[in-house]
Write an enzyme that holds these catalytic residues in place. Structure first.
Site, PDB file in Angstrom:
ATOM      1  N   HIS A  37      45.218  40.217  25.810  1.00  0.00           N
ATOM      2  CA  HIS A  37      45.373  39.733  24.317  1.00  0.00           C
ATOM      3  C   HIS A  37      45.134  40.909  23.368  1.00  0.00           C
ATOM      4  O   HIS A  37      45.647  40.959  22.373  1.00  0.00           O
ATOM      5  CB  HIS A  37      44.177  38.691  24.332  1.00  0.00           C
ATOM      6  CG  HIS A  37      44.276  37.455  24.866  1.00  0.00           C
ATOM      7  ND1 HIS A  37      43.008  37.354  25.759  1.00  0.00           N
ATOM      8  CD2 HIS A  37      44.931  36.740  24.784  1.00  0.00           C
ATOM      9  CE1 HIS A  37      43.561  35.994  26.305  1.00  0.00           C
ATOM     10  NE2 HIS A  37      44.640  35.412  25.733  1.00  0.00           N
ATOM     11  N   ASP A 150      53.406  36.144  31.663  1.00  0.00           N
ATOM     12  CA  ASP A 150      53.896  34.848  31.590  1.00  0.00           C
ATOM     13  C   ASP A 150      55.264  34.715  30.980  1.00  0.00           C
ATOM     14  O   ASP A 150      55.432  34.274  29.900  1.00  0.00           O
ATOM     15  CB  ASP A 150      52.747  33.805  31.053  1.00  0.00           C
ATOM     16  CG  ASP A 150      53.325  32.463  30.872  1.00  0.00           C
ATOM     17  OD1 ASP A 150      54.290  32.229  31.742  1.00  0.00           O
ATOM     18  OD2 ASP A 150      52.371  31.553  30.928  1.00  0.00           O
ATOM     19  N   SER A 185      44.139  40.249  35.289  1.00  0.00           N
ATOM     20  CA  SER A 185      44.144  38.905  35.262  1.00  0.00           C
ATOM     21  C   SER A 185      42.479  38.660  35.218  1.00  0.00           C
ATOM     22  O   SER A 185      41.641  39.036  36.168  1.00  0.00           O
ATOM     23  CB  SER A 185      44.783  38.176  36.327  1.00  0.00           C
ATOM     24  OG  SER A 185      44.303  36.727  36.416  1.00  0.00           O
TER      25      SER A 185
END
Ligand code: PAF
Length: 288
Positions: A37, A150, A185
């Protein structure tokens, strides 16, 4: 940094920014911010006058058995991370603010959703496009930032923007990796020491496939098989899928003569890891 829970305050701010001719960069998230992020926020900070971060755990994109109630949350940490990365405004709505009434009009994703991880998550991308349509209308960004980890979500958002003419530029941001190539992750902490040692083979296997294509192999089956063999020899993980599809259309290909994605998901004992490479690049969406 301004923090709002309600839609009207965000719209008031956005209207005045637009009147002043300021560009708005938007990073939609479900909170519990990590390095991935932060990378999106940094890119948004660099390219826009004003940066909006939304934090909303969207119930519509969780299926049965996907534990919405246990989705990790840490508002304090998220605020600090936002501040550190130069966010100007956090939009932090509740469920009642975002969905005050049951929806009268629902969106259906007819392409790009029933492959890769979407195959095992029916309804997931309907939830994603619904919340993004609302967030785009509320925040009215010039640019919206999404991680290529993603890549399927990026492809679906690309279709949303095109099909519904949202005046938003989609900015795909490359996956953040550990020094050994493993995609970062929050699930990596669930790997055993041995599995952590093996996990970088996922990216290496995908790169082997990519190299084969660069050296002239055009048969997707041959590329997938080479990646499979490498993963099976280098890890004890159980392969969920290895797929090679056109990108961003996510359609099967007979010959690799366009931009494609080679993607995999691998089950370890307590973590399912995903990764991908997009190559034969033609656009910014190919940077993963
Ligand atoms: O990627 C996510 O965190 C979510 O799918 C998104 C884009 C914030 C929509 O809820």
């Amino acid at each position: 940094m301004e923090v709002y829970n309600d839609i009207q305050s965000v719209q008031r701010k956005v209207n005045s920014l637009i009147r002043e001719g300021k560009s708005i960069g938007f990073v939609p998230t479900m909170g519990y911010l990590h390095e991935g992020h932060e990378n999106l926020l940094k890119a948004a900070r660099k390219e826009n006058d004003f940066v909006i971060l939304s934090i909303f755990v969207n119930p519509l994109q969780f299926g049965d058995g996907e534990d919405l109630d246990h989705y990790p949350r840490d508002e304090e940490h998220d605020r600090k991370t936002a501040e550190k990365n130069g966010v100007d405004l956090i939009f932090l709505p509740t469920n009642d603010i975002m969905y005050p009434n049951p929806l009268s009009i629902e969106m259906t994703v007819t392409r790009r959703a029933d492959v890769l991880c979407g195959r095992s998550r029916p309804g997931h991308f309907e939830g994603v496009v619904t919340v993004l349509a609302k967030l785009f209308n509320i925040c009215r960004p010039n640019r919206a930032y999404f991680g290529m980890k993603d890549a399927q979500q990026v492809a679906v958002v690309d279709a949303l923007i095109q099909d519904y003419n949202f005046p938003v530029e989609l900015i795909p941001v490359p996956t953040v990796r550990e020094s050994d190539g493993l995609a970062k992750s929050s699930r990596n902490v669930n790997l055993t020491e041995k599995e952590r040692h093996q996990a970088p083979a996922i990216q290496k296997g995908l790169q082997i496939g990519r190299k084969m294509v660069e050296e002239g192999v055009q048969d997707p089956e041959q590329v997938k098989e080479a990646t499979r063999q490498f993963l099976e020899s280098e890890t004890r993980g159980k392969i969920d899928y290895i797929e090679l599809l056109s990108y961003p259309d996510l359609k099967p290909v007979d010959h690799i003569n366009q931009q494609v994605i080679l993607a995999t998901a691998v089950f370890f004992e307590r973590a399912r890891l995903i990764d991908n490479v997009v190559f034969n690049q033609k656009s910014r969406a190919s940077k993963g």
